[in-house]
Design an enzyme around this catalytic site. Sequence first.
Site, PDB file in Angstrom:
ATOM      1  N   LYS A  52       0.826  -1.375   0.115  1.00 18.98           N
ATOM      2  CA  LYS A  52      -0.049  -0.467  -0.028  1.00 18.98           C
ATOM      3  C   LYS A  52       1.205   1.285   0.358  1.00 18.98           C
ATOM      4  O   LYS A  52       0.457   2.243  -1.017  1.00 18.98           O
ATOM      5  CB  LYS A  52      -0.641   0.294   0.924  1.00 18.98           C
ATOM      6  CG  LYS A  52      -1.766  -0.645   1.543  1.00 18.98           C
ATOM      7  CD  LYS A  52      -3.235  -0.951   2.397  1.00 18.98           C
ATOM      8  CE  LYS A  52      -3.925  -2.490   2.631  1.00 18.98           C
ATOM      9  NZ  LYS A  52      -4.650  -2.662   3.855  1.00 18.98           N
ATOM     10  N   GLN A  96      -4.921  -1.650   9.632  1.00 18.14           N
ATOM     11  CA  GLN A  96      -4.800  -2.310   8.599  1.00 18.14           C
ATOM     12  C   GLN A  96      -5.705  -3.875  10.471  1.00 18.14           C
ATOM     13  O   GLN A  96      -5.017  -4.120  11.899  1.00 18.14           O
ATOM     14  CB  GLN A  96      -3.097  -3.124   8.720  1.00 18.14           C
ATOM     15  CG  GLN A  96      -3.161  -4.685   7.904  1.00 18.14           C
ATOM     16  CD  GLN A  96      -3.732  -4.032   7.042  1.00 18.14           C
ATOM     17  OE1 GLN A  96      -4.154  -3.498   6.415  1.00 18.14           O
ATOM     18  NE2 GLN A  96      -3.856  -5.473   6.097  1.00 18.14           N
ATOM     19  N   ASP A 119     -10.332   3.826   4.880  1.00 16.52           N
ATOM     20  CA  ASP A 119     -10.994   2.338   4.857  1.00 16.52           C
ATOM     21  C   ASP A 119     -13.466   2.353   4.359  1.00 16.52           C
ATOM     22  O   ASP A 119     -13.194   1.396   4.120  1.00 16.52           O
ATOM     23  CB  ASP A 119     -11.164   1.311   6.027  1.00 16.52           C
ATOM     24  CG  ASP A 119      -9.624   1.050   6.084  1.00 16.52           C
ATOM     25  OD1 ASP A 119      -9.825   0.439   4.744  1.00 16.52           O
ATOM     26  OD2 ASP A 119      -9.111   0.622   6.821  1.00 16.52           O
TER      27      ASP A 119
HETATM   28  N1  GUN Z   1      -7.273  -6.419   6.472  1.00 21.48           N
HETATM   29  C1  GUN Z   1      -7.501  -7.040   5.517  1.00 21.48           C
HETATM   30  N2  GUN Z   1      -8.841  -6.495   4.592  1.00 21.48           N
HETATM   31  C2  GUN Z   1      -8.174  -5.557   4.581  1.00 21.48           C
HETATM   32  C3  GUN Z   1      -8.951  -3.590   4.491  1.00 21.48           C
HETATM   33  O1  GUN Z   1      -9.999  -3.318   3.393  1.00 21.48           O
HETATM   34  N3  GUN Z   1      -8.802  -2.525   5.083  1.00 21.48           N
HETATM   35  C4  GUN Z   1      -8.135  -2.890   6.327  1.00 21.48           C
HETATM   36  N4  GUN Z   1      -7.921  -1.764   7.542  1.00 21.48           N
HETATM   37  N5  GUN Z   1      -7.545  -3.929   7.342  1.00 21.48           N
HETATM   38  C5  GUN Z   1      -8.155  -5.105   5.999  1.00 21.48           C
END
Ligand code: GUN
Length: 297
Positions: A52, A96, A119
């Site tokens: 990311k 995350q 998110d």
């Molecule tokens: N863990 C798995 N998918 C995601 C996501 O889309 N966002 C976040 N913050 N954590 C995740």
Amino acid sequence: MAEIIDGKAVAQDIRDGLGNAVKELEEEGITPCLATVLMSDDPAAEKYVSMKQSDCEEVGIATRDPEITAEDSAEDLYNLIEELNNDPEVHGILVQLPLPDHVEEQPVIDQISPQKDVDGFHPENVGKLVIGNPRFKPCTPHGVQMLLDAYDIETEGKDAVVVGRSNIVGKPMANIFIQKADGGNATTTVCHSRTQDLESKVKQADILVAAAGVAEFIDGSMISEDTIVIDVGTNSVERDGERTLVGDVEFESAEQKASAITPVPGGVGPMTRAMLLYNTVKAAALQNDVDVSLPKQ
Ligand code: GUN
């Protein structure tokens, strides 16, 4: 034989478009900035977060990588989020998931400023999506919507079947499909672990989104011809003594039957990452009251 839906290529187009939007913001003296908060030693999570960050770098988004470890307390995480909420140079905050067992997830999500919740998991943003006035759509279902649009796959009036009801994918995917808006207007069924006769529901699908997190549990025999298959699964399994990534759909048999299908990897995954960038650029524009041209939807 199904057409392969190339998420990698569409994600690249979106990143190119976002690079231009970032330049527009730069002209106003704004550098969009994403803070990634990783409270885990899981190598897979570390890899996701570092991907990311390099995506951000590609399009000109700055990143922050604040120090926090899996052993720190929930209080430490709250304090960090508060600091990032109050930092005007940070436009997006990504915590995350999953978090360590000693940290409850929902209170952490609740604490992120809804304006920085890239998110789209904060209850305010969930509510805005549900009432048809989305601010940040969650990245994976938004990525699916963009992918369908890129391939001119009409959703209006179609039967969309979502398998899985998670807050991250299944529920927001269904909410996007039922929106009275472009990329919505689908008749939507949500299936889950208690669904009876899953097979007959899956067979009805014009568009099937598999997001149950169970390796290869949908195969070609369960789908109809002409179904568009979107596989959100990313399951690590052992094959011939090696770990490999497979989706929720058994690709070889589904490919024979479906009209189009996303591969794993290279389908939905790159789109999820691209939509995080999209939301970060949008967050920076909204917080500064600046209009930028974002890729469609
Ligand atoms: N863990 C798995 N998918 C995601 C996501 O889309 N966002 C976040 N913050 N954590 C995740």
